[in-house]
Design a protein around this motif. Sequence first.
Motif, PDB file in Angstrom:
ATOM      1  N   UNK A   1      17.996 -30.226  18.935  1.00  0.00           N
ATOM      2  CA  UNK A   1      18.058 -31.172  19.254  1.00  0.00           C
ATOM      3  C   UNK A   1      17.132 -32.187  19.875  1.00  0.00           C
ATOM      4  N   UNK A   2      15.382 -30.706  20.291  1.00  0.00           N
ATOM      5  CA  UNK A   2      14.677 -32.019  20.165  1.00  0.00           C
ATOM      6  C   UNK A   2      14.164 -33.436  19.542  1.00  0.00           C
ATOM      7  N   UNK A   3      14.583 -32.270  18.229  1.00  0.00           N
ATOM      8  CA  UNK A   3      13.923 -33.583  16.900  1.00  0.00           C
ATOM      9  C   UNK A   3      14.872 -34.438  16.839  1.00  0.00           C
ATOM     10  N   UNK A   4      16.013 -34.259  16.766  1.00  0.00           N
ATOM     11  CA  UNK A   4      16.859 -35.185  17.177  1.00  0.00           C
ATOM     12  C   UNK A   4      17.857 -36.377  17.929  1.00  0.00           C
ATOM     13  N   UNK A   5      16.704 -36.035  19.139  1.00  0.00           N
ATOM     14  CA  UNK A   5      16.158 -37.071  20.234  1.00  0.00           C
ATOM     15  C   UNK A   5      15.234 -37.960  19.660  1.00  0.00           C
TER      16      UNK A   5
END
Length: 256
Positions: free
Chosen positions: A27-31
């Motif tokens: 999720x952090x990488x996607x954001x």
Amino acid sequence: MRTIDPIDTKKIEEQENHTHTMQGILKFVEITVNLLVLICVGASQASVAGFTSLGGFGSFSLNSAYSPFEGTELREVRELDMQFTQMRAPCVYGGVAFSLTTAVLTLVFLVMGAKPIQQLRTGLLVGECAFNLLAGASYIVAVGLYLHFVSQVNSTEVCKRRERLYARRGYTSMNCVVQGGDGAVGLFGAVASCLYFASFVVCIRAVRTVRAFQSHVAKAQHSPKVSVKDRSVRNHQAVRRTPESSHNIQALATLV
């Protein structure tokens, strides 16, 4: 009645914690990738908007003291810059809206899913899985439409006239090919799509793990009731046997 092994529950919790950590990292990488797409969309528009356009960050503008364009040529390049910027506007607005919305929804699922396994709901995880699958597929479609629309704009007569006009003054960067910023949008969009598909796979594992944990907890909560019932039955049988044994002892004493 089969008893619940606490070791199995502990293994399920460890597996869920591992899966939960993977989800958080993704999720952090996607954001981050969504924000990179957003930045590249804006930077690409700024780089091709033209020196006389309000969206450009060139070395001169209409109000500057120096400009290589004069008279009729200046009015023509200004008009072409404005037309070209307006033609690319749907790419900019669509790209910014799509990447920003996807980033916000990803952040929402990240915050809502940051709970212990005991508090996680299967419905929330199923919704997250559906979102990941939809976001991954949407990014493929969005990148394809973005590059297709950019290619269509670059093939117009407005872009070609603008390219020739800038080339007269030695500015060859204002050409009608896909710019590096547009290529970066496509690259980061493809990366985002792969990340969301990976999140979908991890989310499916999380759903299965949570369901297994809830099943173990339900069995663990039900087993004490069963054991209490069994103990009451055994006690009742013992009580029935006690009078019988007392009667037998009294008969034996009489005989003696």
